[in-house]
Design an enzyme around this catalytic site. Structure first.
Site, PDB file in Angstrom:
ATOM      1  N   SER A 279      -2.924  -7.664   3.103  1.00 30.51           N
ATOM      2  CA  SER A 279      -3.357  -7.452   4.378  1.00 30.51           C
ATOM      3  C   SER A 279      -3.406  -8.893   4.990  1.00 30.51           C
ATOM      4  CB  SER A 279      -4.324  -6.547   4.776  1.00 30.51           C
ATOM      5  OG  SER A 279      -4.157  -5.116   4.200  1.00 30.51           O
TER       6      SER A 279
ATOM      7  N   ARG B 117      -2.077  -5.791  -8.197  1.00 29.50           N
ATOM      8  CA  ARG B 117      -0.654  -6.601  -8.094  1.00 29.50           C
ATOM      9  C   ARG B 117      -0.633  -7.923  -9.080  1.00 29.50           C
ATOM     10  NH1 ARG B 117      -3.048  -7.790  -2.020  1.00 29.50           N
ATOM     11  NH2 ARG B 117      -4.732  -8.013  -3.346  1.00 29.50           N
TER      12      ARG B 117
ATOM     13  N   HIS C  64       0.861  -1.148  -0.052  1.00 32.67           N
ATOM     14  CA  HIS C  64       0.010  -0.020  -0.042  1.00 32.67           C
ATOM     15  C   HIS C  64       0.890   1.344  -0.140  1.00 32.67           C
ATOM     16  CE1 HIS C  64      -2.974  -2.574   2.287  1.00 32.67           C
ATOM     17  NE2 HIS C  64      -3.567  -2.453   0.988  1.00 32.67           N
TER      18      HIS C  64
ATOM     19  N   LYS D 240     -15.824  -7.663   4.710  1.00 29.36           N
ATOM     20  CA  LYS D 240     -14.945  -8.194   5.501  1.00 29.36           C
ATOM     21  C   LYS D 240     -15.025  -7.531   6.786  1.00 29.36           C
ATOM     22  CE  LYS D 240     -11.103  -7.476   2.131  1.00 29.36           C
ATOM     23  NZ  LYS D 240     -10.085  -6.390   1.695  1.00 29.36           N
TER      24      LYS D 240
HETATM   25  O1  PNS Z   1      -8.733  -2.496   0.642  1.00 23.77           O
HETATM   26  P1  PNS Z   1     -10.257  -3.229   0.141  1.00 23.77           P
HETATM   27  O2  PNS Z   1     -10.933  -4.114   1.288  1.00 23.77           O
HETATM   28  O3  PNS Z   1     -10.154  -4.067  -1.151  1.00 23.77           O
HETATM   29  O4  PNS Z   1     -11.102  -2.066  -0.092  1.00 23.77           O
HETATM   30  C1  PNS Z   1     -12.537  -2.082  -0.534  1.00 23.77           C
HETATM   31  C2  PNS Z   1     -13.057  -0.718  -0.392  1.00 23.77           C
HETATM   32  C3  PNS Z   1     -13.000  -0.398   0.945  1.00 23.77           C
HETATM   33  C4  PNS Z   1     -12.421   0.399  -1.176  1.00 23.77           C
HETATM   34  C5  PNS Z   1     -14.634  -0.822  -0.999  1.00 23.77           C
HETATM   35  O5  PNS Z   1     -15.246  -1.962  -0.356  1.00 23.77           O
HETATM   36  C6  PNS Z   1     -15.547   0.451  -1.008  1.00 23.77           C
HETATM   37  O6  PNS Z   1     -15.366   1.051  -1.817  1.00 23.77           O
HETATM   38  N1  PNS Z   1     -16.315   0.535   0.143  1.00 23.77           N
HETATM   39  C7  PNS Z   1     -17.137   1.658   0.305  1.00 23.77           C
HETATM   40  C8  PNS Z   1     -18.621   1.275  -0.244  1.00 23.77           C
HETATM   41  C9  PNS Z   1     -18.609   1.520  -1.830  1.00 23.77           C
HETATM   42  O7  PNS Z   1     -18.754   2.514  -2.454  1.00 23.77           O
HETATM   43  N2  PNS Z   1     -18.700   0.307  -2.345  1.00 23.77           N
HETATM   44  C10 PNS Z   1     -18.344   0.366  -3.942  1.00 23.77           C
HETATM   45  C11 PNS Z   1     -19.470   0.581  -4.750  1.00 23.77           C
HETATM   46  S1  PNS Z   1     -20.875  -0.248  -4.643  1.00 23.77           S
END
Ligand code: PNS
Length: 161
Positions: free
Chosen positions: A128, A90, A17, A41
């Site tokens: 992570s 990645r 990150h 998650k």
């Molecule tokens: O590190 P991650 O878990 O892959 O991140 C995912 C994250 C938090 C960026 C994604 O789940 C997110 O954008 N969540 C906020 C809610 C949202 O806008 N979801 C996407 C459109 S439905």
């Protein structure tokens, strides 16, 4: 001013990150690194801890700001006057999920662009989840996360198991 948002769970932030954050900070005038909720998650570490680790890891990068938000990513972008989402890629395995989210975010706001940055090859195996798995088995976290986090991660995971 070119403003970008780098969203994620950062549970915990890894050197992968941080590699993306550094690259993004050189490409944009301002980068918000935002901890958002991934509904699929349950985080291992508290929001406060994740914010603190991110803040300490990026304290030397002037144009990076650490933040959190509990709603939709597109609403956060709106709040920050940004239309750019940065994501790290990645491997091909990341693509399907990221592609789906990018298209959903574009549907929610057609002005939003998702830009993918390639992680440095040396971090391509890192996530992570891998960090948590390695810590659970009490193996070395050397090189996976910033040094100052290692002891704390190990202690917090030990307490939980
Ligand atoms: O590190 P991650 O878990 O892959 O991140 C995912 C994250 C938090 C960026 C994604 O789940 C997110 O954008 N969540 C906020 C809610 C949202 O806008 N979801 C996407 C459109 S439905």
């Amino acid at each position: 001013m070119r403003i970008a948002v780098y969203p994620g769970s950062f549970d915990p932030v890894t050197k992968g990150h941080l590699d993306i954050i550094k690259r993004a900070s050189r490409t944009f005038d301002k980068v918000y690194v935002a901890i958002l909720t991934n509904s699929s998650k349950t985080p291992m570490f508290s929001l406060e801890k994740r914010l603190e680790w991110l803040r300490r890891s990026t304290q030397d990068i002037e144009n990076v700001e650490i933040d959190s938000f509990s709603g939709l990513l597109v609403n956060y972008l709106n709040e920050k006057d940004s239309n750019i989402i940065i994501k790290g890629l990645r491997a091909v395995s990341d693509f399907e999920y990221e592609f789906q989210m990018a298209l959903m975010n574009r549907k929610l706001n057609p002005n939003v662009e998702t830009l993918f940055m390639m992680t440095s090859g040396k971090y391509s195996y890192l996530s992570s989840s891998i960090v948590k798995e390695v810590a659970r088995h009490k193996a070395s976290l050397d090189g996976l996360v910033p040094d100052f986090m290692i002891e704390e991660i190990t202690e917090l995971i030990e307490k939980k198991s």
